[in-house]
Design a protein around this motif. Structure first.
Motif, PDB file in Angstrom:
ATOM      1  N   VAL A 108     -14.108 -45.320   3.206  1.00  0.00           N
ATOM      2  CA  VAL A 108     -14.999 -44.287   3.764  1.00  0.00           C
ATOM      3  C   VAL A 108     -14.310 -42.921   3.750  1.00  0.00           C
ATOM      4  CG1 VAL A 108     -16.230 -43.542   5.844  1.00  0.00           C
ATOM      5  CG2 VAL A 108     -16.192 -45.960   5.215  1.00  0.00           C
ATOM      6  N   CYS A 109     -15.006 -41.937   3.193  1.00  0.00           N
ATOM      7  CA  CYS A 109     -14.462 -40.575   3.127  1.00  0.00           C
ATOM      8  C   CYS A 109     -14.416 -39.976   4.536  1.00  0.00           C
ATOM      9  CB  CYS A 109     -15.347 -39.722   2.229  1.00  0.00           C
ATOM     10  SG  CYS A 109     -14.821 -37.991   2.155  1.00  0.00           S
ATOM     11  N   PRO A 110     -13.274 -39.398   4.909  1.00  0.00           N
ATOM     12  CA  PRO A 110     -13.154 -38.845   6.266  1.00  0.00           C
ATOM     13  C   PRO A 110     -13.992 -37.589   6.498  1.00  0.00           C
ATOM     14  CG  PRO A 110     -11.003 -39.265   5.286  1.00  0.00           C
ATOM     15  CD  PRO A 110     -12.002 -39.370   4.182  1.00  0.00           C
ATOM     16  N   HIS A 111     -14.603 -37.027   5.433  1.00  0.00           N
ATOM     17  CA  HIS A 111     -15.413 -35.825   5.633  1.00  0.00           C
ATOM     18  C   HIS A 111     -16.725 -36.157   6.331  1.00  0.00           C
ATOM     19  CE1 HIS A 111     -18.197 -32.546   3.932  1.00  0.00           C
ATOM     20  NE2 HIS A 111     -17.572 -32.072   4.987  1.00  0.00           N
ATOM     21  N   ALA A 112     -17.553 -36.955   5.652  1.00  0.00           N
ATOM     22  CA  ALA A 112     -18.867 -37.246   6.236  1.00  0.00           C
ATOM     23  C   ALA A 112     -19.292 -38.698   6.021  1.00  0.00           C
ATOM     24  CB  ALA A 112     -19.913 -36.298   5.669  1.00  0.00           C
ATOM     25  N   GLY A 113     -18.364 -39.532   5.608  1.00  0.00           N
ATOM     26  CA  GLY A 113     -18.675 -40.964   5.608  1.00  0.00           C
ATOM     27  C   GLY A 113     -19.195 -41.564   4.317  1.00  0.00           C
ATOM     28  N   CYS A 114     -19.178 -40.810   3.200  1.00  0.00           N
ATOM     29  CA  CYS A 114     -19.571 -41.432   1.924  1.00  0.00           C
ATOM     30  C   CYS A 114     -18.451 -42.373   1.464  1.00  0.00           C
ATOM     31  CB  CYS A 114     -19.796 -40.356   0.859  1.00  0.00           C
ATOM     32  SG  CYS A 114     -21.203 -39.289   1.223  1.00  0.00           S
ATOM     33  N   PHE A 115     -18.761 -43.199   0.483  1.00  0.00           N
ATOM     34  CA  PHE A 115     -17.747 -44.116  -0.046  1.00  0.00           C
ATOM     35  C   PHE A 115     -17.051 -43.467  -1.243  1.00  0.00           C
ATOM     36  CE2 PHE A 115     -20.347 -48.030   1.441  1.00  0.00           C
ATOM     37  CZ  PHE A 115     -20.013 -47.730   2.754  1.00  0.00           C
ATOM     38  N   LEU A 126     -12.263 -40.184  -5.759  1.00  0.00           N
ATOM     39  CA  LEU A 126     -13.236 -39.082  -5.755  1.00  0.00           C
ATOM     40  C   LEU A 126     -14.376 -39.439  -4.810  1.00  0.00           C
ATOM     41  CD1 LEU A 126     -14.633 -36.503  -6.970  1.00  0.00           C
ATOM     42  CD2 LEU A 126     -15.624 -38.070  -8.681  1.00  0.00           C
ATOM     43  N   CYS A 127     -14.705 -38.502  -3.945  1.00  0.00           N
ATOM     44  CA  CYS A 127     -15.886 -38.701  -3.099  1.00  0.00           C
ATOM     45  C   CYS A 127     -17.067 -38.047  -3.809  1.00  0.00           C
ATOM     46  CB  CYS A 127     -15.675 -38.079  -1.729  1.00  0.00           C
ATOM     47  SG  CYS A 127     -17.161 -38.288  -0.719  1.00  0.00           S
ATOM     48  N   PRO A 128     -18.094 -38.812  -4.130  1.00  0.00           N
ATOM     49  CA  PRO A 128     -19.205 -38.266  -4.909  1.00  0.00           C
ATOM     50  C   PRO A 128     -20.089 -37.302  -4.114  1.00  0.00           C
ATOM     51  CG  PRO A 128     -19.683 -40.526  -4.273  1.00  0.00           C
ATOM     52  CD  PRO A 128     -18.291 -40.233  -3.795  1.00  0.00           C
ATOM     53  N   CYS A 129     -19.945 -37.271  -2.814  1.00  0.00           N
ATOM     54  CA  CYS A 129     -20.859 -36.441  -2.013  1.00  0.00           C
ATOM     55  C   CYS A 129     -20.505 -34.951  -2.076  1.00  0.00           C
ATOM     56  CB  CYS A 129     -20.883 -36.916  -0.568  1.00  0.00           C
ATOM     57  SG  CYS A 129     -21.644 -38.543  -0.421  1.00  0.00           S
ATOM     58  N   HIS A 130     -19.223 -34.608  -1.864  1.00  0.00           N
ATOM     59  CA  HIS A 130     -18.843 -33.181  -1.884  1.00  0.00           C
ATOM     60  C   HIS A 130     -17.556 -32.981  -2.678  1.00  0.00           C
ATOM     61  CE1 HIS A 130     -20.966 -34.077   1.992  1.00  0.00           C
ATOM     62  NE2 HIS A 130     -21.752 -33.133   1.501  1.00  0.00           N
ATOM     63  N   ASN A 131     -17.282 -33.934  -3.556  1.00  0.00           N
ATOM     64  CA  ASN A 131     -16.182 -33.808  -4.518  1.00  0.00           C
ATOM     65  C   ASN A 131     -14.780 -33.700  -3.919  1.00  0.00           C
ATOM     66  OD1 ASN A 131     -17.890 -34.003  -6.717  1.00  0.00           O
ATOM     67  ND2 ASN A 131     -18.363 -31.799  -6.615  1.00  0.00           N
ATOM     68  N   SER A 132     -14.546 -34.265  -2.772  1.00  0.00           N
ATOM     69  CA  SER A 132     -13.157 -34.331  -2.297  1.00  0.00           C
ATOM     70  C   SER A 132     -12.401 -35.300  -3.196  1.00  0.00           C
ATOM     71  CB  SER A 132     -13.097 -34.854  -0.855  1.00  0.00           C
ATOM     72  OG  SER A 132     -13.394 -33.836   0.049  1.00  0.00           O
ATOM     73  N   THR A 133     -11.160 -34.962  -3.482  1.00  0.00           N
ATOM     74  CA  THR A 133     -10.325 -35.885  -4.256  1.00  0.00           C
ATOM     75  C   THR A 133      -9.056 -36.200  -3.466  1.00  0.00           C
ATOM     76  OG1 THR A 133      -9.354 -34.027  -5.453  1.00  0.00           O
ATOM     77  CG2 THR A 133     -11.158 -35.197  -6.537  1.00  0.00           C
TER      78      THR A 133
END
Ligand code: FES
Length: 180
Positions: A108-115, A126-133
């Motif tokens: 789970v991405c610590p930004h907003a919970g995407c996988f 890579l988080c597909p929601c807001h492109n965090s890597t």
């Protein structure tokens, strides 16, 4: 009746009444307290995990070249009436780090919970929601990443040829790792 006995009768009755009331009160208080203790000791914590380590995968199922592999985390869910084995409670990336230690990251991405996905060519998550890597060690790779922290690493242990993970979800959007 012996007159010497009469003053003590009310005292004795009062004592027995109070003792019965105390016993009933203790029983009434013990039942909810025991139920609360049971919830506290629930291995899944009923929310984000945080209980005992759960077996996730055989050690040999994890490549020894440092490349992460994704696994579901299954556990036994216990509620007041049921015990249900193999309930999915989340997923983790496992990788064998240098020296053979096993690292586990919550997907789970610590930004907003995407996988997050692992992109093998780029060697990063890579988080597909807001492109965090995030690099393979879970650290934020792009300084402009909206994620407030790196991937959430989880405690692992290797036992009997298998990897056990102390699974926990953490709150999204916070800089610190706060259990969800
Ligand atoms: S949810 Fe992952 S970058 Fe926003």
């Amino acid at each position: 009746m012996d007159p010497k006995d009469s003053p003590t009768q009310p005292d004795r009755r009062e004592f027995i009444t109070k003792a019965c009331a105390l016993t009933a009160g203790a029983v009434a208080a013990t039942v909810p307290a025991a139920a609360g203790l049971f919830v506290l000791l629930d291995p899944l914590g009923r929310k984000g995990g945080g209980g005992e380590p759960v077996r996730v995968a055989a050690l040999e199922a994890i490549p020894d070249d440092g490349v992460p592999r994704k696994f579901s985390v299954l556990a036994t869910r216990v509620d007041a009436w049921n015990r249900t084995p193999n309930v999915p409670i989340g997923a983790v990336y496992l990788r064998r780090a240098v020296g053979g230690t096993v690292q586990a990251f919550n997907v789970v991405c610590p930004h907003a919970g995407c996988f997050v996905d692992y992109v093998a060519d780029a060697k990063h998550y890579l988080c597909p929601c807001h492109n965090s890597t995030f690099d393979t060690e879970g650290r934020i790779q792009d300084p402009k990443s909206p994620s407030p922290r790196g991937l959430d690493e989880l405690a692992t242990e290797v036992r009997d040829g298998a990897v056990w993970v102390k699974f926990q979800n953490y709150r999204a959007g916070a800089k610190e790792k706060l259990p969800a």
